[in-house]
Enzyme design. Structure first.
Site, mmCIF file in Angstrom:
data_model
loop_
_atom_site.group_PDB
_atom_site.id
_atom_site.type_symbol
_atom_site.label_atom_id
_atom_site.label_comp_id
_atom_site.label_asym_id
_atom_site.label_seq_id
_atom_site.Cartn_x
_atom_site.Cartn_y
_atom_site.Cartn_z
ATOM 1 N N LYS A 1 -0.927 -6.795 -8.029
ATOM 2 C CA LYS A 1 -1.043 -7.616 -6.858
ATOM 3 C C LYS A 1 -2.730 -8.252 -7.318
ATOM 4 O O LYS A 1 -3.022 -9.561 -7.329
ATOM 5 C CB LYS A 1 -0.925 -7.738 -5.398
ATOM 6 C CG LYS A 1 -1.911 -8.476 -5.131
ATOM 7 C CD LYS A 1 -0.821 -9.645 -4.609
ATOM 8 C CE LYS A 1 -1.575 -10.546 -2.599
ATOM 9 N NZ LYS A 1 -3.156 -9.474 -2.228
ATOM 10 N N HIS B 1 0.832 -1.342 -0.194
ATOM 11 C CA HIS B 1 0.025 -0.277 -0.079
ATOM 12 C C HIS B 1 1.526 1.320 0.370
ATOM 13 O O HIS B 1 0.622 1.855 -0.767
ATOM 14 C CB HIS B 1 -0.518 -0.056 1.532
ATOM 15 C CG HIS B 1 -2.096 -0.783 1.224
ATOM 16 N ND1 HIS B 1 -1.512 -1.686 2.360
ATOM 17 C CD2 HIS B 1 -2.871 -1.516 0.574
ATOM 18 C CE1 HIS B 1 -2.536 -2.881 2.254
ATOM 19 N NE2 HIS B 1 -3.833 -2.110 1.290
HETATM 20 P P1 AMP Z 1 -6.601 -3.697 -0.136
HETATM 21 O O1 AMP Z 1 -6.017 -2.953 0.904
HETATM 22 O O2 AMP Z 1 -5.744 -5.116 -0.512
HETATM 23 O O3 AMP Z 1 -7.657 -4.071 -1.049
HETATM 24 O O4 AMP Z 1 -5.215 -3.419 -1.846
HETATM 25 C C1 AMP Z 1 -6.050 -1.833 -1.647
HETATM 26 C C2 AMP Z 1 -5.056 -1.940 -2.965
HETATM 27 O O5 AMP Z 1 -3.342 -2.168 -2.653
HETATM 28 C C3 AMP Z 1 -5.387 -2.834 -3.803
HETATM 29 O O6 AMP Z 1 -4.420 -1.502 -4.897
HETATM 30 C C4 AMP Z 1 -3.763 -3.695 -3.507
HETATM 31 O O7 AMP Z 1 -3.942 -4.120 -5.613
HETATM 32 C C5 AMP Z 1 -2.583 -3.295 -3.260
HETATM 33 N N1 AMP Z 1 -2.124 -3.880 -3.182
HETATM 34 C C6 AMP Z 1 -2.240 -4.847 -2.202
HETATM 35 N N2 AMP Z 1 -1.331 -5.722 -2.112
HETATM 36 C C7 AMP Z 1 0.032 -5.045 -2.771
HETATM 37 C C8 AMP Z 1 0.650 -5.557 -3.095
HETATM 38 N N3 AMP Z 1 1.752 -6.494 -2.551
HETATM 39 N N4 AMP Z 1 1.369 -4.842 -4.472
HETATM 40 C C9 AMP Z 1 1.078 -3.614 -4.600
HETATM 41 N N5 AMP Z 1 0.486 -3.024 -4.467
HETATM 42 C C10 AMP Z 1 -0.822 -4.435 -3.475
#
Ligand code: AMP
Length: 267
Positions: A136, A24
């Site tokens: 991801k 994030h």
């Molecule tokens: P989430 O909180 O899981 O909904 O993720 C929020 C954002 O962070 C989304 O755009 C995800 O794709 C991105 N994200 C989550 N994990 C990763 C990671 N390991 N590398 C890059 N972006 C990520």
């Protein structure tokens, strides 16, 4: 943020569900470099969770999240309460018909409608010039791109490469669910993706044969169970039988009770 827009500032936006990790904060830093001002939303969106999924136990850390946002140079953090965000009269859902089928869409019915609905509403509230999403969640990124294209939203969508632990495990808020044994088992996702890439590099072009390589790798781990293993056109996500152009391998695997996803460009 309208005032900042009016002053000609470029607004970047990073939607998240919180329990922030380096994946994030990497999105935030990329946004900070591309924009004058970065807004982040932290919202565990009930509409993207199925009835049997982990909404109630999804990890949260408000203070830690705010500190990480501050350290990453974020100007605005939006943390709505679900009851205020979705008042009782709320009835509109946004649905991307094709791109949200298959892969996680098959395993999690309604999930992407929840994602597109929340993201469009957040876009309208934040009014960003540019929004940042992680590769991801590869299908999610494709679904958002389709929504932005189809609804002519005046927003640039930027994908950011997956951030991984040194041993290859993709960072995820859900990794906190893993016991130390499961944390070790979870490395099978990366191994399975690498096996597919190696298979393609050594000349195999049958999608079935390639996905079998991953399934065999996963079958070797007792606590791991395949949800899906697929190869798809890296641009359209159309499923492929023959690997003959830009191809992404995508998989979801249960490690114990925890469902993890990952993907890799294999051609
Ligand atoms: P989430 O909180 O899981 O909904 O993720 C929020 C954002 O962070 C989304 O755009 C995800 O794709 C991105 N994200 C989550 N994990 C990763 C990671 N390991 N590398 C890059 N972006 C990520």
């Amino acid at each position: 943020m309208l005032a900042e827009r009016a002053r000609g500032q470029r607004i970047g936006f990073v939607p998240t569900m919180g329990f922030l990790h380096d994946g994030h904060t990497t999105l935030m830093k990329v946004a900070r470099e591309a924009c004058d001002l970065v807004a982040v939303s932290i919202f565990v969106n009930p509409k993207q969770f199925g009835p049997k999924e982990d909404l109630s136990r999804y990890p949260r850390d408000k203070e830690g999240d705010l500190r990480k946002c501050r350290d990453a140079g974020v100007s605005i953090v939006f943390m709505p309460e679900p009851e205020a965000f979705y008042p009782p009269l709320f009835e509109t859902m946004v649905s991307v018909a094709k791109t949200s089928q298959g892969f996680c869409g098959a395993a999690r019915p309604g999930h992407f409608d929840g994602v597109t609905t929340v993201v469009l509403k957040l876009f309208n509230l934040a009014q960003p010039h540019e929004a940042f999403f992680g590769e991801k969640d590869f299908q999610q990124l494709a679904v958002i791109r389709a929504m932005v294209r189809d609804l002519s939203l005046p927003i640039t969508v930027t994908g950011v490469p997956t951030v991984r632990e040194p041993d290859g495990l993709a960072l995820s808020s859900r990794n906190v669910y893993l016991s130390s044994e499961e944390r070790h088992d979870a490395l099978v996702l990366r191994r399975a993706l690498e096996a597919m890439k190696t298979g393609v590099e050594s000349g195999e072009r049958s999608a079935k044969a390639i996905t079998e390589l991953a399934r065999a790798e996963i079958a070797g781990v007792e606590r791991a169970r395949v949800d899906y293993v697929e190869v798809a056109d890296a641009l359209t996500l159309a499923q492929r039988e023959t690997i003959d152009g830009p191809t992404q391998a995508l998989l979801a695997v249960f490690i114990g009770r925890t469902r993890l996803i990952d993907n890799l460009r294999i051609l």
